[in-house]
Design an enzyme around this catalytic site. Sequence first.
Site, PDB file in Angstrom:
ATOM      1  N   GLU A   1    -106.127  -8.623 -45.615  1.00 60.82           N
ATOM      2  CA  GLU A   1    -105.856  -7.541 -44.648  1.00 60.82           C
ATOM      3  C   GLU A   1    -105.405  -6.270 -45.366  1.00 60.82           C
ATOM      4  OE1 GLU A   1    -102.104  -7.031 -42.704  1.00 60.82           O
ATOM      5  OE2 GLU A   1    -101.550  -9.126 -43.062  1.00 60.82           O
TER       6      GLU A   1
ATOM      7  N   LYS B   1     -92.109 -14.205 -40.276  1.00 65.96           N
ATOM      8  CA  LYS B   1     -90.759 -13.759 -40.643  1.00 65.96           C
ATOM      9  C   LYS B   1     -89.780 -14.080 -39.537  1.00 65.96           C
ATOM     10  CE  LYS B   1     -90.867 -10.106 -43.984  1.00 65.96           C
ATOM     11  NZ  LYS B   1     -92.130  -9.370 -44.009  1.00 65.96           N
TER      12      LYS B   1
END
Length: 289
Positions: free
Chosen positions: A5, A137
């Site tokens: 990405e 996260k």
Amino acid sequence: MVALESTLITHGLPRPKNLEVARAMEATIRESGAVPATVAILSGQITVGLTDDQLAYLAESDNVRKCSRRDLPIVLGRGGDGATTVAGTMMVAHRAGIQIFATGGIGGVHRGHPFDVSADLLELGRTPVTVVCAGAKAILDLPLTLEILETQGVPVLGYGTEEFPAFYTRSSGLPVDIRCDTPEEVAEIIRARDTLDLPGGTLVTVPIPADSELPADEAELAIASALAEAEEQGIQGKGVTPFLLARVSELTGQASLRANVALLLNNACVASAIAVALSRQNLNRVPPP
Ligand code: PSU
Ligand code: MN
């Protein structure tokens, strides 16, 4: 091939580390026997496999739009530059025939904002690409993130682990759907998905290497302050994730950046091994009568 990405480069990592890491991920993939293809939109053109000059251009540009599913038509229609998120990269990778994609962390459900669900989770439910990541996260609500993945029908694999990894730390206390210990085991599950002709993808979660892990309390402290600041400043929508990522990095200093780089390179390596195993298995497959 392994897709990469570009939001990581424009919105996820600080300069000049962003370019260094983008190059290092590509190098790791080449060394592991696969071919890297970083995805972005450049002057309104979908680009799969950026050149080194294009990587450098993106890493230094300021006006690159973060492109999730809903942003792709806008950037293509207007002719601008766009960095693809996990969702955007999956869409493009699938259309380019790339089955494996390596990144750091996926988007998820935001803590305290259960309606802020990353388009990454819905893309995983509809696009047959395997995403290799270090979990999500802990700026996110990890239990809710796993619930949405379940609803979307996305198998969550733990690579060498039974627990969903929490990016900077190896464990979250939350179970994955199945543990895999080799690239071949992962490839078998991907092939089974293809046989069923399922619309969705597969999530392969790889814990950060033990020697690069951050102490959990240190990570949590920084996350709690970053979340409070985001609330205070009224940060919303697509700005939330980049804001939190930047603040957590600032608050934890070089340690979190080092951890981030270590898990990215590790994920690139695991993704390459899976891509190689998958292509071997596909070559050896006897077509059904
Ligand atoms: N998590 C990280 N680093 C990142 C991102 C997520 O640890 O760079 C980026 C990815 O591109 C991901 C996106 O697809 O943030 C999710 O943003 P949102 O929450 O707006 O969907
Ligand atoms: Mn979000």
